[in-house]
Design a protein around this motif. Structure first.
Motif, PDB file in Angstrom:
ATOM      1  N   PRO A   1      30.185  39.733  40.197  1.00  0.00           N
ATOM      2  CA  PRO A   1      31.556  39.731  40.693  1.00  0.00           C
ATOM      3  C   PRO A   1      31.637  39.856  42.210  1.00  0.00           C
ATOM      4  O   PRO A   1      30.843  40.569  42.833  1.00  0.00           O
ATOM      5  N   VAL A   2      32.617  39.167  42.782  1.00  0.00           N
ATOM      6  CA  VAL A   2      32.893  39.261  44.208  1.00  0.00           C
ATOM      7  C   VAL A   2      34.403  39.288  44.386  1.00  0.00           C
ATOM      8  O   VAL A   2      35.126  38.475  43.799  1.00  0.00           O
ATOM      9  N   LEU A   3      34.912  40.235  45.183  1.00  0.00           N
ATOM     10  CA  LEU A   3      36.340  40.303  45.484  1.00  0.00           C
ATOM     11  C   LEU A   3      36.606  39.569  46.786  1.00  0.00           C
ATOM     12  O   LEU A   3      35.901  39.776  47.781  1.00  0.00           O
ATOM     13  N   SER A   4      37.625  38.740  46.791  1.00  0.00           N
ATOM     14  CA  SER A   4      37.945  37.969  47.983  1.00  0.00           C
ATOM     15  C   SER A   4      39.445  37.905  48.195  1.00  0.00           C
ATOM     16  O   SER A   4      40.234  38.056  47.250  1.00  0.00           O
ATOM     17  N   ASP A   5      39.831  37.704  49.445  1.00  0.00           N
ATOM     18  CA  ASP A   5      41.249  37.604  49.775  1.00  0.00           C
ATOM     19  C   ASP A   5      41.664  36.143  49.805  1.00  0.00           C
ATOM     20  O   ASP A   5      40.909  35.272  50.243  1.00  0.00           O
ATOM     21  N   LEU A   6      42.881  35.883  49.327  1.00  0.00           N
ATOM     22  CA  LEU A   6      43.445  34.543  49.356  1.00  0.00           C
ATOM     23  C   LEU A   6      44.908  34.639  49.747  1.00  0.00           C
ATOM     24  O   LEU A   6      45.564  35.663  49.503  1.00  0.00           O
ATOM     25  N   ASN A   7      45.423  33.578  50.333  1.00  0.00           N
ATOM     26  CA  ASN A   7      46.862  33.512  50.569  1.00  0.00           C
ATOM     27  C   ASN A   7      47.585  33.604  49.233  1.00  0.00           C
ATOM     28  O   ASN A   7      47.221  32.923  48.269  1.00  0.00           O
ATOM     29  N   CYS A   8      48.595  34.470  49.158  1.00  0.00           N
ATOM     30  CA  CYS A   8      49.269  34.742  47.885  1.00  0.00           C
ATOM     31  C   CYS A   8      49.952  33.513  47.294  1.00  0.00           C
ATOM     32  O   CYS A   8      50.277  33.499  46.091  1.00  0.00           O
ATOM     33  N   ASP A   9      50.176  32.488  48.119  1.00  0.00           N
ATOM     34  CA  ASP A   9      50.851  31.285  47.629  1.00  0.00           C
ATOM     35  C   ASP A   9      49.886  30.269  47.043  1.00  0.00           C
ATOM     36  O   ASP A   9      50.316  29.231  46.527  1.00  0.00           O
ATOM     37  N   ARG A  10      48.582  30.563  47.136  1.00  0.00           N
ATOM     38  CA  ARG A  10      47.604  29.684  46.484  1.00  0.00           C
ATOM     39  C   ARG A  10      47.767  29.788  44.972  1.00  0.00           C
ATOM     40  O   ARG A  10      48.226  30.804  44.446  1.00  0.00           O
ATOM     41  N   ARG A  11      47.362  28.764  44.262  1.00  0.00           N
ATOM     42  CA  ARG A  11      47.515  28.746  42.805  1.00  0.00           C
ATOM     43  C   ARG A  11      46.161  28.977  42.140  1.00  0.00           C
ATOM     44  O   ARG A  11      45.193  28.257  42.416  1.00  0.00           O
ATOM     45  N   ARG A  12      46.143  29.974  41.271  1.00  0.00           N
ATOM     46  CA  ARG A  12      44.914  30.335  40.585  1.00  0.00           C
ATOM     47  C   ARG A  12      45.225  30.724  39.136  1.00  0.00           C
ATOM     48  O   ARG A  12      46.367  31.017  38.775  1.00  0.00           O
ATOM     49  N   ASN A  13      44.177  30.724  38.294  1.00  0.00           N
ATOM     50  CA  ASN A  13      44.287  31.354  36.976  1.00  0.00           C
ATOM     51  C   ASN A  13      44.404  32.865  37.190  1.00  0.00           C
ATOM     52  O   ASN A  13      44.239  33.342  38.311  1.00  0.00           O
ATOM     53  N   PHE A  14      44.643  33.614  36.147  1.00  0.00           N
ATOM     54  CA  PHE A  14      44.814  35.058  36.327  1.00  0.00           C
ATOM     55  C   PHE A  14      44.525  35.791  35.026  1.00  0.00           C
ATOM     56  O   PHE A  14      44.423  35.180  33.958  1.00  0.00           O
ATOM     57  N   VAL A  15      44.402  37.121  35.119  1.00  0.00           N
ATOM     58  CA  VAL A  15      44.143  37.951  33.945  1.00  0.00           C
ATOM     59  C   VAL A  15      45.167  39.081  33.900  1.00  0.00           C
ATOM     60  O   VAL A  15      45.375  39.786  34.889  1.00  0.00           O
ATOM     61  N   CYS A  16      45.819  39.227  32.762  1.00  0.00           N
ATOM     62  CA  CYS A  16      46.782  40.302  32.543  1.00  0.00           C
ATOM     63  C   CYS A  16      46.106  41.443  31.790  1.00  0.00           C
ATOM     64  O   CYS A  16      45.356  41.206  30.837  1.00  0.00           O
ATOM     65  N   GLU A  17      46.388  42.655  32.218  1.00  0.00           N
ATOM     66  CA  GLU A  17      45.874  43.844  31.538  1.00  0.00           C
ATOM     67  C   GLU A  17      47.004  44.484  30.739  1.00  0.00           C
ATOM     68  O   GLU A  17      48.114  44.658  31.247  1.00  0.00           O
ATOM     69  N   HIS A  18      46.724  44.794  29.494  1.00  0.00           N
ATOM     70  CA  HIS A  18      47.715  45.413  28.615  1.00  0.00           C
ATOM     71  C   HIS A  18      47.191  46.774  28.180  1.00  0.00           C
ATOM     72  O   HIS A  18      46.747  46.967  27.071  1.00  0.00           O
ATOM     73  N   GLY A  19      47.215  47.680  29.077  1.00  0.00           N
ATOM     74  CA  GLY A  19      46.955  49.068  28.733  1.00  0.00           C
ATOM     75  C   GLY A  19      48.307  49.725  28.621  1.00  0.00           C
ATOM     76  O   GLY A  19      49.242  49.160  28.094  1.00  0.00           O
ATOM     77  N   CYS A  20      48.433  50.882  29.143  1.00  0.00           N
ATOM     78  CA  CYS A  20      49.724  51.551  29.147  1.00  0.00           C
ATOM     79  C   CYS A  20      50.055  51.923  30.577  1.00  0.00           C
ATOM     80  O   CYS A  20      49.438  52.822  31.150  1.00  0.00           O
ATOM     81  N   ALA A  21      50.992  51.197  31.136  1.00  0.00           N
ATOM     82  CA  ALA A  21      51.346  51.366  32.533  1.00  0.00           C
ATOM     83  C   ALA A  21      51.861  52.773  32.800  1.00  0.00           C
ATOM     84  O   ALA A  21      52.386  53.449  31.910  1.00  0.00           O
ATOM     85  N   GLN A  22      51.693  53.195  34.032  1.00  0.00           N
ATOM     86  CA  GLN A  22      52.183  54.499  34.458  1.00  0.00           C
ATOM     87  C   GLN A  22      53.698  54.580  34.254  1.00  0.00           C
ATOM     88  O   GLN A  22      54.443  53.703  34.659  1.00  0.00           O
ATOM     89  N   LEU A  23      54.147  55.629  33.591  1.00  0.00           N
ATOM     90  CA  LEU A  23      55.579  55.816  33.343  1.00  0.00           C
ATOM     91  C   LEU A  23      56.236  56.424  34.577  1.00  0.00           C
ATOM     92  O   LEU A  23      55.557  56.978  35.440  1.00  0.00           O
ATOM     93  N   LYS A  24      57.552  56.316  34.650  1.00  0.00           N
ATOM     94  CA  LYS A  24      58.239  56.686  35.881  1.00  0.00           C
ATOM     95  C   LYS A  24      59.209  57.845  35.683  1.00  0.00           C
ATOM     96  O   LYS A  24      60.076  57.799  34.814  1.00  0.00           O
ATOM     97  N   ASP A  25      59.044  58.869  36.509  1.00  0.00           N
ATOM     98  CA  ASP A  25      60.045  59.923  36.615  1.00  0.00           C
ATOM     99  C   ASP A  25      61.176  59.428  37.519  1.00  0.00           C
ATOM    100  O   ASP A  25      61.011  58.483  38.287  1.00  0.00           O
TER     101      ASP A  25
END
Length: 431
Positions: free
Chosen positions: A145-169
């Protein structure tokens, strides 16, 4: 390179990739994997970072947050096709973004370390500082694995994580235990919502963390919140509107008059009924009736009333009695009354109680629902949620038609909201 060296090199790669460890992929469906109790779903569509984040949110998840090297390597392995090289991904969006001079995990609000640690995390490829950068993960040499920066407007595939998001007070509510609102939760964790003074719980009292996200009696990823009595009243109206949806229907009210309900509180129940009837005026397409119950039940107003003001006057004349509490008796009488006098095919049954039934009302509620009738349950003060909520019909949005309020005073405020907001709108005046 000699042939025997080539063969040895190939065997070594296969051996390393096939060795089980704590990152071993568990595929639950195509391009979806479970790791450490969280579910990760890879998306083939190529979109901007913002679009990817929104798609993940719409699914009840978030762009993946890689908290350590083990999780980062797991993602790289999954990108390679689950070690089987099926439909591999080379470069995908994850949940990091460059904000005010720092890399941050946006779903958690935590800073991503800028320096690579002794374990190789985070595996930065470059260290660039400029605007509109989002984080992607690439894989080199099959699964490195390598982490890299890209312009946010570039188009890429992606991965969604379905854990349990932090709840909000908030200024309305807090979560118990406090850790629920301080970090992400793991599978099996349970969190309860506590409303502050002046606010009422809407949704599940408790939610549990599952691989698909938070789950409770309100449905998957339906996070409970605390609302004002007026907002609860608006939710009640919206539920009725979505249920009626232009169809002809009957409305049958079941009012608790057991000994735990004082005469003054019983008058509040009657005021609520009158407010609902005037908010949803009667006609040939909408009839109404009223049953009162304690340990016995009586039809005080048959399910044939089509005149709003006549019905309101009749409700005002209903006399309070007292006794025990048997919701089963009330629902059984409702079944009988609907069978005898219902003008239309669908009846909305509104059960209002502050008590706990001495008999099991579930079979009668099941009969009503099986007959196509819609059950609303409204608990006040010392009601038993575990008994009332399952009696309610589940609406089209997946939530039960259940409303619980903390006191008769709050219940009265909801009725007053209906009265002042909708009666004038409908130009109904039965005074």
């Amino acid at each position: 390179m000699e042939l025997n060296k080539i063969l040895l090199f190939a065997v070594t790669i296969v051996g390393v990739l096939a060795t089980p460890d704590e990152r071993r992929l568990i595929a639950v469906e195509q391009e979806t994997y479970i790791y450490q109790g969280h579910k990760y779903t890879f998306h083939r569509e190529r979109v901007t970072w913002e679009e990817a984040a929104q798609i993940c949110s719409d699914e009840g998840g978030y762009l993946a947050v890689l908290e350590d090297m083990a999780e980062t390597e797991f993602i790289a392995e999954a990108m390679a096709g689950g070690l089987c090289f099926f439909h591999p991904y080379q470069n995908i969006w994850i949940g990091g973004r460059y904000v005010d001079g720092n890399w941050m995990w946006i779903p958690t609000g935590l800073e991503i370390p800028s320096k690579i640690g002794s374990d190789g995390y985070p595996p930065w490829s470059i260290n660039v500082r400029r605007a509109n950068l989002c984080l992607a993960i690439s894989r080199l040499f099959i699964t490195r694995p390598v982490l890299s920066d890209l312009n946010c407007d570039r188009r890429r595939n992606f991965v969604c994580e379905h854990g349990c998001a932090q709840l909000k007070d908030s200024d309305r509510q807090s979560w118990n235990p406090p850790l629920c609102s301080e970090t992400f939760s793991e599978i099996g964790d349970e969190c309860s919502l506590v409303c502050k003074d002046g606010y009422e719980l809407t949704g599940s009292a408790t939610v549990s963390c599952t691989a698909d996200g938070w789950n409770g009696t309100g449905g998957l990823n339906k996070i409970p919140i605390c609302k004002t009595p007026e907002e609860v009243g608006e939710d009640f109206v919206n539920k009725i509107n979505s249920t009626l949806n232009g169809i002809a229907a009957n409305m049958l009210f079941l009012l608790d008059e057991s000994v735990s309900v004082s005469p003054q509180q019983f008058e509040m129940e009657k005021y609520f009924v009158k407010s609902v009837a005037q908010a949803f005026p009667l006609s040939v397409n909408r009839t109404a009736g009223l049953i009162t119950f304690s340990h016995v039940a009586d039809v005080d107003i048959p399910l044939t009333q089509t005149d709003t003001c006549v019905f309101v006057d009749s409700v005002g004349n209903v006399v309070y009695t007292e006794g025990g509490t048997s919701i089963l008796v009330a629902l059984n009488l409702a079944i009988d009354e609907i069978e005898k006098n219902a003008v239309h095919n669908t009846t909305l049954v509104f059960l209002v109680t502050d008590g706990i039934s001495t008999t099991d009302p579930a079979p009668a509620a099941d009969t009503l629902k099986a007959n196509g009738d819609i059950v609303f349950t409204i608990g006040i003060a010392d009601y038993q949620r575990d008994q009332l909520e399952p009696l309610a019909t589940v609406a089209s949005d997946g939530t039960p038609n259940f409303f619980g309020v903390s006191s008769f005073e709050v219940f009265l405020r909801i009725a007053q909201y209906l009265n002042t907001t909708y009666i004038d709108e409908n130009h109904i005046n039965c005074d």
